[in-house]
Motif scaffolding. Structure first.
Motif, PDB file in Angstrom:
ATOM      1  N   THR A 126       0.672 -10.804  -1.251  1.00 59.11           N
ATOM      2  CA  THR A 126      -0.714 -11.066  -1.636  1.00 59.11           C
ATOM      3  C   THR A 126      -1.465  -9.743  -1.763  1.00 59.11           C
ATOM      4  O   THR A 126      -0.986  -8.708  -1.290  1.00 59.11           O
ATOM      5  N   GLU A 127      -2.634  -9.799  -2.360  1.00 58.42           N
ATOM      6  CA  GLU A 127      -3.451  -8.591  -2.479  1.00 58.42           C
ATOM      7  C   GLU A 127      -3.826  -8.058  -1.097  1.00 58.42           C
ATOM      8  O   GLU A 127      -3.832  -6.854  -0.866  1.00 58.42           O
ATOM      9  N   ALA A 128      -4.088  -8.964  -0.153  1.00 56.95           N
ATOM     10  CA  ALA A 128      -4.405  -8.553   1.221  1.00 56.95           C
ATOM     11  C   ALA A 128      -3.204  -7.856   1.862  1.00 56.95           C
ATOM     12  O   ALA A 128      -3.374  -6.860   2.576  1.00 56.95           O
ATOM     13  N   ASP A 129      -1.987  -8.365   1.609  1.00 54.74           N
ATOM     14  CA  ASP A 129      -0.778  -7.722   2.131  1.00 54.74           C
ATOM     15  C   ASP A 129      -0.682  -6.283   1.627  1.00 54.74           C
ATOM     16  O   ASP A 129      -0.379  -5.367   2.393  1.00 54.74           O
ATOM     17  N   ALA A 130      -0.930  -6.108   0.347  1.00 52.83           N
ATOM     18  CA  ALA A 130      -0.845  -4.779  -0.256  1.00 52.83           C
ATOM     19  C   ALA A 130      -1.869  -3.838   0.358  1.00 52.83           C
ATOM     20  O   ALA A 130      -1.546  -2.705   0.733  1.00 52.83           O
ATOM     21  N   LYS A 131      -3.102  -4.296   0.486  1.00 50.92           N
ATOM     22  CA  LYS A 131      -4.150  -3.447   1.074  1.00 50.92           C
ATOM     23  C   LYS A 131      -3.834  -3.092   2.517  1.00 50.92           C
ATOM     24  O   LYS A 131      -3.999  -1.948   2.935  1.00 50.92           O
ATOM     25  N   ASN A 132      -3.372  -4.064   3.285  1.00 54.71           N
ATOM     26  CA  ASN A 132      -3.034  -3.805   4.687  1.00 54.71           C
ATOM     27  C   ASN A 132      -1.856  -2.849   4.831  1.00 54.71           C
ATOM     28  O   ASN A 132      -1.828  -2.027   5.737  1.00 54.71           O
ATOM     29  N   TYR A 133      -0.886  -2.970   3.937  1.00 57.46           N
ATOM     30  CA  TYR A 133       0.306  -2.128   4.018  1.00 57.46           C
ATOM     31  C   TYR A 133      -0.035  -0.649   3.837  1.00 57.46           C
ATOM     32  O   TYR A 133       0.455   0.212   4.550  1.00 57.46           O
ATOM     33  N   TRP A 134      -0.886  -0.348   2.862  1.00 58.62           N
ATOM     34  CA  TRP A 134      -1.180   1.037   2.508  1.00 58.62           C
ATOM     35  C   TRP A 134      -2.420   1.603   3.193  1.00 58.62           C
ATOM     36  O   TRP A 134      -2.686   2.789   3.093  1.00 58.62           O
ATOM     37  N   LYS A 135      -3.195   0.798   3.900  1.00 63.28           N
ATOM     38  CA  LYS A 135      -4.511   1.242   4.370  1.00 63.28           C
ATOM     39  C   LYS A 135      -4.491   2.393   5.368  1.00 63.28           C
ATOM     40  O   LYS A 135      -5.411   3.192   5.388  1.00 63.28           O
TER      41      LYS A 135
END
Length: 176
Positions: A99-108
């Motif tokens: 999900t978009e949230a997964d992507a943001k959390n992964y790279w944050k």
């Protein structure tokens, strides 16, 4: 074994001090490729079809592998890898469950960005002795890019990556 441990610790220390920079800034010294000229074409090693195929299987296991939309070998000895932003990832891999949230959390945290940009290219150079250069692009908020060639990184770290892999393999020590 002690030499391998010291080498791994030294590599970790050097890499933890390296950062990634957005494309419009100057890259860190280890990522700069202007300090050494590429080997003449006759001296450059080329990857066999088997090794290219192994690279394709290996690349998704790198840090951030699910976000890689391109992992190609060009000129028979250069890897080009792209970590895409979420929208591009969904277009390239519509079946992904990310999900978009997964992507943001992964790279944050930025740590994942540093590892993908600095550690994984060196890991690839160590794993594939015929590979001479790795170019990585990461699109996450900003566009990051790094290009690392074998001669520069081996000179900078004062190590032969192919020999390091062999030492680890024969000692039964750490695995990549």
């Amino acid at each position: 074994m002690k030499r391998v441990s010291i080498l791994a610790l030294s590599l970790g220390i050097v890499l933890s001090g390296c950062g990634t920079t957005p494309e419009n800034n100057t890259p860190s010294p280890a990522a700069t490729t202007t300090s050494s000229a590429p080997a003449p074409v006759s001296e450059q090693k080329t990857m066999s079809a088997e090794e290219v195929s192994r690279f394709k299987e290996y690349a998704p296991n790198l840090k951030g592998g699910p976000f890689i939309t391109e992992a190609e070998i060009v000129n028979q000895n250069e890897a080009v890898m792209t970590y895409a932003d979420f929208a591009t990832l969904k277009k390239a891999k519509p079946e992904t469950g990310i999900t978009e949230a997964d992507a943001k959390n992964y790279w944050k945290s930025g740590d994942s960005i540093n590892k993908a940009m600095m550690e994984e290219p060196i890991r690839l150079l160590k794993e594939f002795p015929e590979l001479q250069k790795v170019k990585v692009t990461l699109n996450h908020g900003k566009k990051y890019t790094t290009e690392i060639d074998r001669a520069t990184i081996e000179d900078y770290l004062k190590v032969n990556l192919a020999e390091t892999k062999e030492m680890i393999k024969t000692s039964g020590g750490m695995k990549s």
